[in-house]
Write a protein that holds these residues in place. Structure first.
Motif, PDB file in Angstrom:
ATOM      1  N   THR A  47      -0.292 -16.145   2.058  1.00  0.00           N
ATOM      2  CA  THR A  47      -0.754 -15.962   3.433  1.00  0.00           C
ATOM      3  C   THR A  47      -0.736 -14.491   3.781  1.00  0.00           C
ATOM      4  O   THR A  47       0.241 -13.794   3.508  1.00  0.00           O
ATOM      5  CB  THR A  47       0.154 -16.720   4.419  1.00  0.00           C
ATOM      6  OG1 THR A  47       0.264 -18.071   3.995  1.00  0.00           O
ATOM      7  CG2 THR A  47      -0.405 -16.683   5.823  1.00  0.00           C
ATOM      8  N   SER A  48      -1.808 -14.023   4.412  1.00  0.00           N
ATOM      9  CA  SER A  48      -1.914 -12.625   4.815  1.00  0.00           C
ATOM     10  C   SER A  48      -1.990 -12.549   6.335  1.00  0.00           C
ATOM     11  O   SER A  48      -2.661 -13.363   6.973  1.00  0.00           O
ATOM     12  CB  SER A  48      -3.175 -12.016   4.191  1.00  0.00           C
ATOM     13  OG  SER A  48      -3.283 -10.666   4.533  1.00  0.00           O
ATOM     14  N   PHE A  49      -1.289 -11.575   6.916  1.00  0.00           N
ATOM     15  CA  PHE A  49      -1.292 -11.365   8.359  1.00  0.00           C
ATOM     16  C   PHE A  49      -1.810  -9.952   8.650  1.00  0.00           C
ATOM     17  O   PHE A  49      -1.345  -8.987   8.041  1.00  0.00           O
ATOM     18  CB  PHE A  49       0.122 -11.496   8.941  1.00  0.00           C
ATOM     19  CG  PHE A  49       0.730 -12.854   8.768  1.00  0.00           C
ATOM     20  CD1 PHE A  49       0.527 -13.845   9.718  1.00  0.00           C
ATOM     21  CD2 PHE A  49       1.506 -13.145   7.656  1.00  0.00           C
ATOM     22  CE1 PHE A  49       1.101 -15.098   9.565  1.00  0.00           C
ATOM     23  CE2 PHE A  49       2.076 -14.398   7.489  1.00  0.00           C
ATOM     24  CZ  PHE A  49       1.867 -15.377   8.445  1.00  0.00           C
ATOM     25  N   ASN A  50      -2.764  -9.842   9.570  1.00  0.00           N
ATOM     26  CA  ASN A  50      -3.229  -8.546  10.046  1.00  0.00           C
ATOM     27  C   ASN A  50      -2.373  -8.151  11.235  1.00  0.00           C
ATOM     28  O   ASN A  50      -2.216  -8.929  12.172  1.00  0.00           O
ATOM     29  CB  ASN A  50      -4.703  -8.613  10.451  1.00  0.00           C
ATOM     30  CG  ASN A  50      -5.597  -8.867   9.269  1.00  0.00           C
ATOM     31  OD1 ASN A  50      -5.386  -8.321   8.198  1.00  0.00           O
ATOM     32  ND2 ASN A  50      -6.588  -9.716   9.448  1.00  0.00           N
ATOM     33  N   LEU A  51      -1.828  -6.950  11.202  1.00  0.00           N
ATOM     34  CA  LEU A  51      -0.907  -6.481  12.236  1.00  0.00           C
ATOM     35  C   LEU A  51      -1.552  -5.345  13.022  1.00  0.00           C
ATOM     36  O   LEU A  51      -2.159  -4.455  12.432  1.00  0.00           O
ATOM     37  CB  LEU A  51       0.389  -6.000  11.589  1.00  0.00           C
ATOM     38  CG  LEU A  51       1.034  -6.984  10.605  1.00  0.00           C
ATOM     39  CD1 LEU A  51       2.175  -6.319   9.865  1.00  0.00           C
ATOM     40  CD2 LEU A  51       1.506  -8.232  11.320  1.00  0.00           C
ATOM     41  N   GLN A  52      -1.408  -5.386  14.328  1.00  0.00           N
ATOM     42  CA  GLN A  52      -1.965  -4.349  15.188  1.00  0.00           C
ATOM     43  C   GLN A  52      -0.832  -3.571  15.842  1.00  0.00           C
ATOM     44  O   GLN A  52       0.103  -4.157  16.364  1.00  0.00           O
ATOM     45  CB  GLN A  52      -2.820  -4.984  16.285  1.00  0.00           C
ATOM     46  CG  GLN A  52      -4.040  -5.728  15.772  1.00  0.00           C
ATOM     47  CD  GLN A  52      -5.067  -4.788  15.192  1.00  0.00           C
ATOM     48  OE1 GLN A  52      -5.335  -3.731  15.743  1.00  0.00           O
ATOM     49  NE2 GLN A  52      -5.644  -5.167  14.072  1.00  0.00           N
ATOM     50  N   LEU A  53      -0.946  -2.250  15.814  1.00  0.00           N
ATOM     51  CA  LEU A  53      -0.023  -1.386  16.543  1.00  0.00           C
ATOM     52  C   LEU A  53      -0.785  -0.730  17.682  1.00  0.00           C
ATOM     53  O   LEU A  53      -2.012  -0.753  17.724  1.00  0.00           O
ATOM     54  CB  LEU A  53       0.557  -0.293  15.627  1.00  0.00           C
ATOM     55  CG  LEU A  53       1.485  -0.749  14.525  1.00  0.00           C
ATOM     56  CD1 LEU A  53       1.944   0.441  13.689  1.00  0.00           C
ATOM     57  CD2 LEU A  53       2.688  -1.481  15.088  1.00  0.00           C
ATOM     58  N   SER A  54      -0.059  -0.100  18.569  1.00  0.00           N
ATOM     59  CA  SER A  54      -0.655   0.620  19.680  1.00  0.00           C
ATOM     60  C   SER A  54      -1.609   1.687  19.156  1.00  0.00           C
ATOM     61  O   SER A  54      -1.380   2.289  18.108  1.00  0.00           O
ATOM     62  CB  SER A  54       0.461   1.281  20.505  1.00  0.00           C
ATOM     63  OG  SER A  54      -0.073   2.254  21.360  1.00  0.00           O
ATOM     64  N   GLY A  55      -2.661   1.953  19.890  1.00  0.00           N
ATOM     65  CA  GLY A  55      -3.598   3.001  19.534  1.00  0.00           C
ATOM     66  C   GLY A  55      -2.987   4.380  19.570  1.00  0.00           C
ATOM     67  O   GLY A  55      -3.564   5.340  19.062  1.00  0.00           O
TER      68      GLY A  55
END
Length: 145
Positions: A47-55
């Motif tokens: 399983t792969s998860f895409n992670l978002q951080l603050s711009g």
């Protein structure tokens, strides 16, 4: 002036006299460490998860994983079934096929696994797990500036 009569400045950092303006305080705050947390359910398989951080993220400092007992949300000592974890930032493989317990506070003497990397604010960050057993639950903390 504050209402408590403590003679404390309105903005942290100004009490030392080193900061003379609100802009200097804001600049200091921009340089402080931040932490973003994720709760991940890891089913059987890969399983792969895409992670978002603050711009505003400019430097990745590191990460830490925590394992939880399924259906109880009780923190447990390490992963029971997940066997491999990989971590990429902007297609750079930073962690490849490592056991996730190395990324917990039980497998690492530091607060986090330190992985300093520059960020641009529009980064592609992915974490991938291989789990041959039953579903596991993990928490992930990413430290950044």
């Amino acid at each position: 002036m504050n209402n408590l009569g403590l003679n404390a400045p309105q903005f942290p950092g100004m009490q030392t006299g080193k900061m003379q303006s609100v802009d200097q305080v804001r600049d200091l705050i921009k340089k402080q460490r931040r932490i973003k947390g994720y709760s991940l359910t890891i089913p059987t398989g890969t399983t792969s998860f895409n992670l978002q951080l603050s711009g505003t993220a400019r430097i990745l400092l590191g990460l830490e994983l925590g394992a939880f007992a399924a259906a109880t949300d009780s923190y447990i000592r390490g992963f029971q079934r997940v066997t491999l974890v990989s971590f990429k930032v902007n297609n750079e493989i930073i962690i490849e096929s490592a056991h996730p317990n190395f990324l917990t506070n039980y497998g690492n003497d530091n607060e986090m696994m330190q992985l300093p990397r520059p960020l641009s604010g529009t980064d592609e960050i992915t974490i991938e797990f291989t789990n041959p057993g039953a579903t596991e639950v993990a928490s992930l903390a990413i430290y950044y500036i």
